[in-house]
Design a protein around this motif. Structure first.
Motif, short mmCIF file in Angstrom:
data_model
loop_
_atom_site.label_atom_id
_atom_site.label_comp_id
_atom_site.label_asym_id
_atom_site.label_seq_id
_atom_site.Cartn_x
_atom_site.Cartn_y
_atom_site.Cartn_z
N GLY A 111 0.80 -1.21 0.00
CA GLY A 111 0.00 0.00 0.00
C GLY A 111 0.83 1.26 0.00
N LYS A 147 -10.08 0.85 -0.08
CA LYS A 147 -8.77 0.41 0.37
C LYS A 147 -8.31 1.34 1.46
N TYR A 171 -5.04 1.80 4.58
CA TYR A 171 -3.81 1.30 5.18
C TYR A 171 -3.51 2.09 6.44
#
Lengths: 892, 112
Positions: free
Chosen positions: A258, A748, A750
Motif C-alpha cells: 500500500g 482500500k 492502510y
C-alpha cells in the motif's frame, strides 16, 4: 541340407550359475533349454527375448543364492559385523550418540532446507526445449558493478535482422498493468508484458486455447493465464471474447504494501483474447497474467498513453531481449557480435560510453547472479553462497563434535582395537569399520533431520519474504538423492580423522597402557573446541547486532505523528468531496491530502537552486500536499506561514531546515518570501519553513533529506485520515461512506504505522534467519562441550574420589574440574570477540542509518556465551564433585 | 483347521501336477496351465509356486531322467502328497458347500 542346431545363448548358463542356488540350477537350466527348443519355430530375436525374459524371471527370492556363509563372500560377513558393532556402539554410549546424532541432524536439517531451495530454483525454465540456445541480453553501464536484466528496445529486431547466428529474438516490454474488465462484476487485476509473435518461437509455453502462431500478431489482442480466464469467464472458452482494459501502471511484482503512488485508471480500450496459457504448469522466471501483442504499441503511442521508445538505444531499461542462437553458434561468438554492436551504437552517446551488452544463458537466470531490474524477484546466487557458507559452518561444527568425542573415547576403544589387531585385522579394515560407524550415525541423523525439516519448512514459509520468493519446497528424486549423498559425505568427513587416529594404535601399546591418562590429543581437542566457540561467538554477536539494528529501525523516530492515521487511496475520486465526507464521520480528528506517503518506498526528487542556473542544483524530495497536511501530520512550522488553501495566485512552497541550509540562507526567517528555482528555472516563493523530519524509509537511508512541499491538487492520490483511537467504529464508518461515493472501486485503507513496519519487515526476516542459525551454532557447540564434560569428569571420577577423601572441598573440586573448560571458553572469547567486531564493522559500514556498534555488544555477546557454556558444564561437574567418594573408589 | 493356506494359483498348479501324473515338472506344468486353465505364466513363476507348495508339504519331488531335449539336464518331477490331496479335497468341499448355501435367485439379479 541344413540342420543347424539351435542352442540357447551360452552366457545364460554363466549368469544362472552366478545368481541361482546350486541345487536348483540343473532343473532350471533344463526347463529353459526345453522351452527354447519348444519355441524354435519363432524368429531368432523373438526367441532370444523370450528366453532372456524367462531367465531373468528367476530373479526371485526362492531361487537366488543366499549370500551368507559362502566362503567367497567373506567381505559381506565382515561388513555385517562392522554394521552390528557400529549399531551396538551407538546404542551402548547413548549420551554421546545422542549428542552426535542430534548435532548432525540439526546441522543437516539446515543443509537439507538449502538443498530444497536450490533444487527448486534449478527447476526453473527447464521446460524450454531450446533452453541451451536461449540467451537474455543484459546491459551494463561503465563503472557500475551490476548488470541490468533489461536492454534497449530496438535490440531484438537489430539482432534478428543483422546477425545470421541469431535465429530469432523476442522483446518483452513491461509497463502494462491494471484491470481487465469483462462485465461490471467480472474483472481481474492483471500485470504483464507487450510481446511479439517470436515469443512462442523462442519459448515453449503452450497455449491451452488459441493458436500460438497468430495469437500475438494482431493489434489489440491479448493472451491471458488460466487463472485470469477463470476469473473472467469461469469455465467458458475465453478465446474470441473481448475485454476492456483499464491501465493503472501496476508494476510487474505483486508486492502490495500500500505504498507508492496510486495511479488513476486510464481506459486503454478493447482487447480480444487470442490465447490462454496455463502458467501454473510452467516454472519460469517470466511471470505474467497477460501478454499483449506488441502490435498494439503504435496505437498507444498515437494516443500518447506511452512514449515511443522503439528506436531509442540510450534507454536501456525499457524491455527484455531474449534471443535464440543458431545451432552450432557459441556464446563467445554471440558476445563478439554484441561487443561490436555496442561499440557501434554507443559511440554516439558520450554519457553512455563504455556501455556493454552481455549475454546470459536461460539456465543461468534462476538461480543466477544478481541483476538490476529483474523480471521476478528471486534470491540471487550470491545469497545462496552466503546461506551455503553459514550451513557449512554449522555443519563443520557438528562434524567437529563427532571427531572430538570419538577421539576422546580413544581409551575406551583402545582395548577393542588392540584385540582386533592382534587377531589380524589390517589397518584398512579398521578404518573401514570406523567409517561404517560414522556413516551409520550420519544416516540416523538424516532421519532425525527430516523430522526437524518438517518443522522448519512451515516456519520458513511463514516468513514474509517467502511470499515473494515463492519457494516450492516439495521433495523429488533429485532431492532424495542429494539428501542421501549429503549424509554419506558428512559421515565420511566426520569419521575420517577419528578412523585414521584410532586405527593407528600399536596393538601392544593399546592393550598394555590401558590406563594411560593422556592420549596425547588433548591439545588438538581443545583447538577444535575453541574453533567451535569462536564461530558461535561470531554468530551471537552478529545476531545481537542485527537485532539491535532492527529494533533501531522499528523504533525509528520519524519526527512527525504516524499513529492513528489511516491512508486511503482516492482512486481517481474528487478529493474535496471525499475530504468533506470523511471529515464529517464521527471519530475523525483531521484529514489531509498528499501525493504519496512519506517514509515508505516511493520517493520523488526535484532539483532546486536559489538562482536561475543549470549547474548549482541539488536534489530535494518534492511532494504535493494540501494546506491541512502540516497540522494533520504534526509538522511544526518554525518560520513564515502555512501553504495557502488554494494555489491560484502564485507558486508557494514550504521547505525544511535542511533545504534552508542547502540554499544558503542564514536563518529560516531569511528564506521567507524569497524565490527559489525548481530545476533551476521555475520560480517558487518560500512561504514557510518546517522543522526537519525523517522523510525517508529507515532501511533506505538516514532519513534526513531536503524537502519541498507544494500544494498541487491534481497530484493528490491519498487522503490521510487522523482518527480518534477510542472510536472503534471509524473504519466501518469510513468504508460505508466510501461505498456511497464510489460504487466501482473497492475501499482500500492502510494504517500508517502498519505500513511503516511492513516496509521494514524483510529486515526482521533477516534477523530471524541469522538468529536461528546463530542459536543452532551455539546449541551444537554446547552439545560438544557437554559431551567433553561428561567424558572427562567420568574419567576423572576416581581422582575426584581420592581428592575428596584427602579433604578437598566441593568448590575446590568444581574449580579443578572446570578449569580446562573455562580456559576453552576464555580463549574462544579472546579470539572471537575482536574478530567479530572487525568483521561486523565491515558490513555495517555500508548500511544506511546504522546503530553504534561499540564493544558493548561484543561484551554482552561474550558474557552470554560464557554463561551458556558455564551452564552446560556446571551441572555435570557439580554432580561429579558432590558424589560420594565411596561409589567411585569401591570397586578397586 | 490346517495352518497352511492354499492360494488360488497354488491350487491350480496342484491340480496340474495331479493331472500330469508322472511327468509333472516345471515347464510341463507351465504348458498345462496354458492349455487347460488359459493362464500364461513365466517358467520362473511356476518354479516359485512349486517351491512354495513343497515348503508347505503339499507335494514332494525327485530328480527325473535327463534327455537330449533338455541339453542333458535333469528334471524335477513333482508328485502330490497325501496332505496335498486332502487340501484339494477340502477346498473342493468348501466350494460345493458354499454354492449349496447360495439361493438360486441371488445370482439372477446381478448386473452384467
Amino acid at each position: 541340407m541344413k540342420n543347424r542346431r539351435i542352442t540357447p545363448p551360452k552366457l545364460s548358463g554363466q549368469i544362472l550359475k552366478w545368481f541361482v542356488k546350486e541345487d536348483l540350477r540343473d532343473e532350471i537350466l533344463g526347463d529353459l533349454y526345453e522351452y527354447y527348443m519348444e519355441i524354435g519355430h519363432k524368429s531368432k530375436w523373438k526367441r532370444t527375448i523370450l528366453y532372456w525374459f524367462h531367465l531373468l524371471n528367476f530373479l526371485r527370492p526362492f531361487a537366488i543364492k543366499k549370500l551368507e556363509g559362502t566362503q567367497k563372500l567373506n567381505t559381506y560377513g565382515m561388513f555385517k559385523n562392522y554394521f552390528k558393532v557400529g549399531i551396538r556402539n551407538i546404542l551402548k554410549y547413548k549420551t554421546f550418540s545422542f549428542i552426535n546424532i542430534f548435532g548432525l541432524a540439526v546441522a543437516m536439517a539446515v543443509s537439507l532446507l538449502i538443498i530444497l531451495m536450490l533444487v527448486d530454483q534449478h527447476q526453473y525454465d527447464q521446460f524450454h526445449t531450446k533452453k541451451d540456445r536461449i540467451y537474455r541480453v543484459h546491459t551494463k553501464i561503465e563503472g557500475s558493478g551490476i548488470a541490468n536484466a533489461s536492454s534497449p528496445f530496438p535490440l531484438a529486431t537489430t539482432l534478428k535482422e543483422g546477425y545470421s547466428m541469431v535465429e530469432n529474438a523476442t522483446n518483452l516490454v513491461p509497463g502494462i498493468g491494471g484491470d481487465a474488465v469483462f462485465t461490471v462484476d467480472k474483472y481481474a487485476e492483471v500485470r504483464g508484458f507487450f510481446a511479439d509473435a517470436a515469443f512462442f518461437d523462442v519459448f515453449d509455453f503452450a497455449l491451452k486455447e488459441g493458436e500460438p502462431n497468430t495469437a500475438l500478431s494482431l493489434p489489440n489482442s491479448m493472451i491471458i493465464t488460466s487463472d485470469v480466464a477463470y476469473k473472467l469467464f469461469n469455465t467458458q472458452p475465453a478465446v474470441g471474447k473481448t475485454v476492456n482494459f483499464q491501465d493503472r501502471s501496476l508494476g510487474l511484482m505483486k508486492i502490495d504494501i500500500g505504498t507508492g503512488k496510486e495511479e488513476i485508471a486510464e481506459d486503454w480500450g478493447e482487447f480480444v483474447i487470442t490465447g490462454v496459457v496455463d502458467l501454473e504448469k510452467y516454472k519460469s522466471h517470466i511471470d505474467f497474467d497477460m501478454l499483449v501483442s506488441a502490435a498494439t504499441l503504435p496505437r498507444l503511442y498515437r494516443e500518447e498513453r506511452m512514449t515511443d521508445k522503439s528506436d531509442s538505444w540510450e534507454n536501456y531499461s525499457l524491455g527484455y531481449t531474449y534471443l535464440l542462437l543458431e545451432e552450432g553458434s557459441s556464446q563467445e561468438q554471440l558476445q563478439g557480435s554484441l561487443n561490436e554492436l555496442s561499440d557501434a551504437k554507443y559511440s554516439a552517446f558520450p554519457q553512455l560510453e563504455g556501455m556493454q551488452l552481455l549475454s546470459r544463458n536461460l539456465n543461468d537466470i534462476t538461480p543466477g547472479q544478481f541483476v538490476g531490474n529483474p523480471i521476478t524477484l528471486r534470491l540471487p546466487i550470491e545469497a545462496y553462497y552466503v546461506l551455503i557458507g553459514l550451513a557449512l559452518v554449522v555443519m563443520f561444527s557438528a562434524c567437529l563434535n563427532y571427531t572430538n568425542l570419538s577421539i576422546a573415547r580413544v581409551l575406551t576403544r583402545a582395548k577393542e582395537i588392540g584385540v582386533r589387531k592382534v587377531n589380524g585385522a589390517r589397518r584398512g579394515s579398521l578404518i573401514f569399520q570406523f567409517l561404517t560407524e560414522s556413516v551409520l550415525t550420519s544416516f540416523f541423523s538424516l532421519i532425525m533431520a527430516n523430522l526437524i525439516l518438517l518443522l522448519l519448512r512451515p516456519a520458513l514459509r511463514s516468513l514474509w519474504i517467502s511470499d515473494i520468493l515463492n519457494f516450492d519446497l516439495t521433495a523429488n528424486l533429485t532431492v532424495f538423492a542429494s539428501f542421501f549423498g549429503l549424509a554419506m559425505v558428512i559421515g565420511l568427513v566426520a569419521g575420517l580423522y577419528p578412523s585414521l587416529v584410532l586405527s593407528g594404535f600399536a596393538p601392544l601399546k593399546a592393550l598394555k597402557n590401558l590406563n594411560a591418562e593422556k592420549p596425547g590429543k588433548i591439545g588438538l581437542r581443545k583447538v577444535l573446541n575453541v574453533t567451535q566457540f569462536t564461530f558461535s561467538l561470531f554468530f551471537i554477536i552478529t545476531s545481537l547486532l542485527i537485532a539491535k539494528q532492527f529494533s533501531h529501525i522499528i523504533d525509528f523516530e520519524y519526527g512527525f505523528e504516524t499513529e492513528n492515521v489511516v491512508n486511503i487511496p482516492i482512486q481517481g475520486n474528487d478529493y474535496q468531496i471525499l475530504q468533506n465526507e470523511f471529515a464529517s464521520v464521527p471519530g475523525v480528528v483531521g484529514t489531509s491530502m498528499c501525493e504519496f506517503i512519506p517514509a515508505l518506498l516511493h520517493t520523488n526528487g526535484a532539483s532546486i537552486s536559489n538562482e536561475v542556473t543549470e549547474e548549482n542544483l541539488f536534489n530535494a524530495e518534492y511532494i504535493s500536499v494540501d494546506h491541512n497536511f502540516t497540522e494533520n501530520m504534526g509538522l511544526e512550522i518554525i518560520a513564515g506561514e502555512n501553504l495557502p488553501q488554494n494555489q491560484t495566485n502564485g507558486n508557494f512552497i514550504l521547505i525544511n531546515e535542511m533545504t534552508v541550509e542547502r540554499l544558503g540562507f542564514e536563518t529560516p526567517h531569511n528564506a521567507i518570501g524569497k524565490n527559489v528555482y525548481l530545476g533551476g528555472q521555475r520560480p517558487m516563493t518560500v512561504k514557510g519553513v518546517i522543522r526537519d523530519i525523517k522523510f525517508q524509509n529507515p532501511v533506505m537511508g538516514e532519513g534526513d533529506l531536503p524537502l519541498i512541499l507544494r500544494n498541487k491538487p491534481e497530484l493528490f492520490s491519498f487522503i490521510n485520515v487522523r482518527f480518534d483511537s477510542q472510536n472503534q467504529q471509524v473504519m466501518k464508518a469510513l468504508e460505508d461512506k466510501w461505498e456511497v461515493l464510489d460504487q466501482t472501486h473497492p475501499f482500500k485503507s492502510y494504517i500508517y504505522d502498519e505500513q511503516l513496519s511492513r516496509s521494514t519487515k524483510w529486515f526482521g526476516d533477516l534477523v530471524a534467519i541469522i538468529a536461528f542459525i546463530a542459536s543452532l551454532a551455539v546449541i551444537i557447540s554446547c552439545l560438544g562441550l557437554l559431551g567433553m564434560a561428561i567424558y572427562t569428569t567420568e574419567r576423572r571420577a576416581k581422582e575426584v574420589g581420592i581428592r575428596k577423601v584427602l579433604g578437598a572441598s566441593g568448590s575446590q573440586l568444581t574449580l579443578a574440574l572446570g578449569k580446562s573448560f573455562l580456559l576453552v571458553l576464555f580463549i574462544a572469547i579472546v579470539i572471537g570477540g575482536p574478530l567479530s567486531y572487525l568483521a561486523n564493522n565491515l558490513w555495517l559500514e555500508s548500511f544506511p542509518n546504522r546503530v553504534d556498534f561499540g564493544f558493548g555488544t561484543v561484551i554482552i555477546g561474550s558474557l552470554s556465551l560464557f554463561l551458556i557454556g558455564l551452564l552446560t558444564i556446571s551441572s555435570q561437574i557439580i554432580s561429579v564433585s558432590r558424589r560420594n567418594p565411596v561409589e567411585s573408589l569401591k570397586d578397586e | 483347521m490346517s495352518k497352511e493356506h492354499l492360494g488360488e494359483f497354488e491350487e491350480l498348479v496342484l491340480l496340474m501336477i495331479v493331472l500330469l501324473k508322472d511327468d509333472a515338472y516345471g515347464l510341463a506344468i507351465r504348458n498345462a496351465l496354458k492349455e487347460h486353465a488359459n493362464r500364461t505364466v513365466t517358467i520362473g513363476g511356476v518354479h516359485g509356486t512349486v517351491n512354495r507348495l513343497q515348503g508347505k508339504g503339499f507335494i514332494e519331488s525327485n530328480l527325473g531322467g535327463a534327455s537330449e531335449l533338455r541339453g542333458g539336464r535333469h528334471k524335477r518331477l513333482f508328485t502330490i502328497t497325501s496332505s496335498g490331496k486332502s487340501m484339494l479335497e477340502k477346498s473342493q468341499e468348501m466350494k460345493i458347500s458354499l454354492w449349496s448355501k447360495i439361493p438360486d435367485f441371488a445370482l439372477q439379479n446381478t448386473k452384467g
